[in-house]
Motif scaffolding. Structure first.
Motif, PDB file in Angstrom:
ATOM      1  N   LYS A 189      61.237  -7.941  14.145  1.00  0.00           N
ATOM      2  CA  LYS A 189      62.029  -7.787  12.930  1.00  0.00           C
ATOM      3  C   LYS A 189      61.195  -7.175  11.811  1.00  0.00           C
ATOM      4  CE  LYS A 189      65.158 -11.515  14.010  1.00  0.00           C
ATOM      5  NZ  LYS A 189      65.840 -12.704  13.544  1.00  0.00           N
ATOM      6  N   PHE A 190      61.793  -6.193  11.130  1.00  0.00           N
ATOM      7  CA  PHE A 190      61.136  -5.498  10.032  1.00  0.00           C
ATOM      8  C   PHE A 190      61.981  -5.581   8.765  1.00  0.00           C
ATOM      9  CE2 PHE A 190      59.492  -3.488  13.835  1.00  0.00           C
ATOM     10  CZ  PHE A 190      58.132  -3.432  13.576  1.00  0.00           C
ATOM     11  N   PHE A 191      61.296  -5.673   7.664  1.00  0.00           N
ATOM     12  CA  PHE A 191      61.911  -5.671   6.336  1.00  0.00           C
ATOM     13  C   PHE A 191      61.353  -4.442   5.621  1.00  0.00           C
ATOM     14  CE2 PHE A 191      62.057  -6.736   1.857  1.00  0.00           C
ATOM     15  CZ  PHE A 191      63.290  -7.357   1.718  1.00  0.00           C
ATOM     16  N   LEU A 192      62.199  -3.460   5.358  1.00  0.00           N
ATOM     17  CA  LEU A 192      61.780  -2.194   4.762  1.00  0.00           C
ATOM     18  C   LEU A 192      62.229  -2.146   3.311  1.00  0.00           C
ATOM     19  CD1 LEU A 192      63.089   0.102   7.646  1.00  0.00           C
ATOM     20  CD2 LEU A 192      60.873  -1.025   7.500  1.00  0.00           C
ATOM     21  N   CYS A 193      61.308  -1.839   2.411  1.00  0.00           N
ATOM     22  CA  CYS A 193      61.655  -1.775   0.989  1.00  0.00           C
ATOM     23  C   CYS A 193      60.695  -0.828   0.268  1.00  0.00           C
ATOM     24  CB  CYS A 193      61.638  -3.155   0.355  1.00  0.00           C
ATOM     25  SG  CYS A 193      60.087  -4.040   0.519  1.00  0.00           S
ATOM     26  N   HIS A 194      61.012  -0.504  -0.965  1.00  0.00           N
ATOM     27  CA  HIS A 194      60.206   0.446  -1.727  1.00  0.00           C
ATOM     28  C   HIS A 194      58.839  -0.140  -2.089  1.00  0.00           C
ATOM     29  CE1 HIS A 194      59.014   3.581  -4.443  1.00  0.00           C
ATOM     30  NE2 HIS A 194      58.787   2.676  -5.372  1.00  0.00           N
ATOM     31  N   ALA A 195      58.826  -1.210  -2.839  1.00  0.00           N
ATOM     32  CA  ALA A 195      57.565  -1.872  -3.183  1.00  0.00           C
ATOM     33  C   ALA A 195      57.440  -3.052  -2.227  1.00  0.00           C
ATOM     34  CB  ALA A 195      57.526  -2.300  -4.647  1.00  0.00           C
ATOM     35  N   LYS A 196      57.712  -4.227  -2.644  1.00  0.00           N
ATOM     36  CA  LYS A 196      57.757  -5.384  -1.745  1.00  0.00           C
ATOM     37  C   LYS A 196      58.222  -6.581  -2.540  1.00  0.00           C
ATOM     38  CE  LYS A 196      52.950  -6.800  -2.292  1.00  0.00           C
ATOM     39  NZ  LYS A 196      53.242  -7.572  -3.469  1.00  0.00           N
ATOM     40  N   PRO A 197      58.759  -7.569  -1.868  1.00  0.00           N
ATOM     41  CA  PRO A 197      59.064  -8.805  -2.596  1.00  0.00           C
ATOM     42  C   PRO A 197      57.786  -9.560  -2.901  1.00  0.00           C
ATOM     43  CG  PRO A 197      59.645  -9.026  -0.281  1.00  0.00           C
ATOM     44  CD  PRO A 197      59.174  -7.620  -0.479  1.00  0.00           C
ATOM     45  N   VAL A 198      57.779 -10.285  -3.971  1.00  0.00           N
ATOM     46  CA  VAL A 198      56.659 -11.168  -4.294  1.00  0.00           C
ATOM     47  C   VAL A 198      56.964 -12.505  -3.638  1.00  0.00           C
ATOM     48  CG1 VAL A 198      55.464 -12.348  -6.165  1.00  0.00           C
ATOM     49  CG2 VAL A 198      56.170  -9.977  -6.447  1.00  0.00           C
ATOM     50  N   PHE A 199      55.954 -13.129  -3.069  1.00  0.00           N
ATOM     51  CA  PHE A 199      56.172 -14.383  -2.367  1.00  0.00           C
ATOM     52  C   PHE A 199      55.770 -15.547  -3.255  1.00  0.00           C
ATOM     53  CE2 PHE A 199      55.830 -11.054   0.664  1.00  0.00           C
ATOM     54  CZ  PHE A 199      56.941 -11.294   1.454  1.00  0.00           C
ATOM     55  N   TYR A 200      56.735 -16.381  -3.546  1.00  0.00           N
ATOM     56  CA  TYR A 200      56.543 -17.526  -4.434  1.00  0.00           C
ATOM     57  C   TYR A 200      56.448 -18.786  -3.599  1.00  0.00           C
ATOM     58  CZ  TYR A 200      58.326 -14.114  -7.772  1.00  0.00           C
ATOM     59  OH  TYR A 200      58.520 -12.993  -8.523  1.00  0.00           O
ATOM     60  N   GLN A 201      55.456 -19.619  -3.886  1.00  0.00           N
ATOM     61  CA  GLN A 201      55.312 -20.877  -3.157  1.00  0.00           C
ATOM     62  C   GLN A 201      56.546 -21.734  -3.372  1.00  0.00           C
ATOM     63  OE1 GLN A 201      51.735 -23.076  -3.682  1.00  0.00           O
ATOM     64  NE2 GLN A 201      50.814 -21.909  -2.034  1.00  0.00           N
ATOM     65  N   GLY A 202      56.966 -22.384  -2.309  1.00  0.00           N
ATOM     66  CA  GLY A 202      58.107 -23.287  -2.388  1.00  0.00           C
ATOM     67  C   GLY A 202      59.452 -22.595  -2.242  1.00  0.00           C
ATOM     68  N   MET A 203      59.456 -21.276  -2.082  1.00  0.00           N
ATOM     69  CA  MET A 203      60.710 -20.540  -1.909  1.00  0.00           C
ATOM     70  C   MET A 203      60.774 -19.972  -0.494  1.00  0.00           C
ATOM     71  SD  MET A 203      60.969 -18.312  -5.405  1.00  0.00           S
ATOM     72  CE  MET A 203      62.639 -18.366  -5.970  1.00  0.00           C
ATOM     73  N   THR A 204      61.978 -19.913   0.054  1.00  0.00           N
ATOM     74  CA  THR A 204      62.155 -19.273   1.349  1.00  0.00           C
ATOM     75  C   THR A 204      62.013 -17.761   1.177  1.00  0.00           C
ATOM     76  OG1 THR A 204      64.537 -18.924   1.092  1.00  0.00           O
ATOM     77  CG2 THR A 204      63.825 -21.063   2.021  1.00  0.00           C
ATOM     78  N   TYR A 256      50.970  -5.735  -6.468  1.00  0.00           N
ATOM     79  CA  TYR A 256      50.001  -6.789  -6.190  1.00  0.00           C
ATOM     80  C   TYR A 256      49.858  -6.995  -4.681  1.00  0.00           C
ATOM     81  CZ  TYR A 256      48.009 -11.460  -5.916  1.00  0.00           C
ATOM     82  OH  TYR A 256      47.235 -12.536  -5.595  1.00  0.00           O
ATOM     83  N   PHE A 257      48.621  -6.995  -4.188  1.00  0.00           N
ATOM     84  CA  PHE A 257      48.343  -7.285  -2.781  1.00  0.00           C
ATOM     85  C   PHE A 257      47.657  -8.638  -2.677  1.00  0.00           C
ATOM     86  CE2 PHE A 257      48.607  -2.683  -2.740  1.00  0.00           C
ATOM     87  CZ  PHE A 257      49.417  -2.470  -1.643  1.00  0.00           C
ATOM     88  N   PHE A 258      47.937  -9.343  -1.629  1.00  0.00           N
ATOM     89  CA  PHE A 258      47.340 -10.647  -1.388  1.00  0.00           C
ATOM     90  C   PHE A 258      47.120 -10.743   0.111  1.00  0.00           C
ATOM     91  CE2 PHE A 258      51.892 -10.715  -1.597  1.00  0.00           C
ATOM     92  CZ  PHE A 258      52.255 -11.316  -0.410  1.00  0.00           C
ATOM     93  N   ASP A 259      46.360 -11.687   0.558  1.00  0.00           N
ATOM     94  CA  ASP A 259      46.085 -11.798   1.983  1.00  0.00           C
ATOM     95  C   ASP A 259      46.248 -13.244   2.425  1.00  0.00           C
ATOM     96  OD1 ASP A 259      45.644 -10.409   4.282  1.00  0.00           O
ATOM     97  OD2 ASP A 259      43.466 -10.492   4.166  1.00  0.00           O
ATOM     98  N   GLU A 260      47.446 -13.553   2.836  1.00  0.00           N
ATOM     99  CA  GLU A 260      47.744 -14.883   3.351  1.00  0.00           C
ATOM    100  C   GLU A 260      48.838 -14.755   4.389  1.00  0.00           C
ATOM    101  OE1 GLU A 260      50.843 -16.609   0.127  1.00  0.00           O
ATOM    102  OE2 GLU A 260      48.803 -16.359  -0.579  1.00  0.00           O
ATOM    103  N   HIS A 261      49.001 -15.754   5.210  1.00  0.00           N
ATOM    104  CA  HIS A 261      50.087 -15.730   6.184  1.00  0.00           C
ATOM    105  C   HIS A 261      51.408 -15.897   5.445  1.00  0.00           C
ATOM    106  CE1 HIS A 261      47.782 -15.643   9.867  1.00  0.00           C
ATOM    107  NE2 HIS A 261      46.936 -16.506   9.317  1.00  0.00           N
ATOM    108  N   LEU A 262      52.393 -15.088   5.827  1.00  0.00           N
ATOM    109  CA  LEU A 262      53.704 -15.159   5.203  1.00  0.00           C
ATOM    110  C   LEU A 262      54.617 -16.047   6.023  1.00  0.00           C
ATOM    111  CD1 LEU A 262      54.178 -11.375   4.374  1.00  0.00           C
ATOM    112  CD2 LEU A 262      53.248 -13.174   2.907  1.00  0.00           C
ATOM    113  N   ASP A 263      55.426 -16.818   5.341  1.00  0.00           N
ATOM    114  CA  ASP A 263      56.372 -17.696   6.014  1.00  0.00           C
ATOM    115  C   ASP A 263      57.673 -16.929   6.245  1.00  0.00           C
ATOM    116  OD1 ASP A 263      57.538 -19.890   7.157  1.00  0.00           O
ATOM    117  OD2 ASP A 263      58.040 -20.844   5.249  1.00  0.00           O
TER     118      ASP A 263
END
Length: 129
Positions: free
Chosen positions: A37-52, A71-78
């Protein structure tokens, strides 16, 4: 500059139709290739702790991050999705979040090169602009 001058040249009616077309475009696509499964977008969603993932996407659309975030970060995404996006020019396709996210913007808009990622096998291709 170039886009603006081309819109002025084509006239007000064309510009209105063009802007309407842009407003009707989706913010993202979800696709499946070879059971991945792929999620294609222009920039990217920001991942907020506690949110699906879906809550993060909704928030990113509401506040514009899905179009403007750099913003780039390096963590496992849920999430079950691999995120493919652009918006931040880099020399090469940039994989981060342990291979769950890819920035494919290689600066074609500023005369560098186009970065392409074949989703079937994640092979990278580059074309000079």
């Amino acid at each position: 500059k170039i886009t603006y001058s081309q819109l002025v040249e084509r006239g007000e009616e064309y510009t209105k139709e063009f802007l309407q077309f842009l407003h009707e475009l989706p913010f993202f696509y979800k696709i499946t290739v070879n059971d991945k499964k792929f999620f294609l977008c222009h920039a990217k969603p920001v991942f907020y702790q506690g949110m699906t993932f879906d809550e993060c996407v909704s928030e990113a659309i509401r506040n514009g991050d899905i179009v403007w975030d750099r913003y780039f970060f390096d963590e496992h995404l849920d999430t079950e999705y691999t995120i493919i996006h652009g918006h931040t020019p880099m020399e090469h396709i940039h994989s981060y979040c342990y291979g769950q996210a890819y920035n494919i913007d290689c600066g074609c808009a500023v005369a560098a090169r186009l970065g392409c990622l074949r989703l079937e096998d994640m092979k990278e291709f580059y074309v000079h602009c």
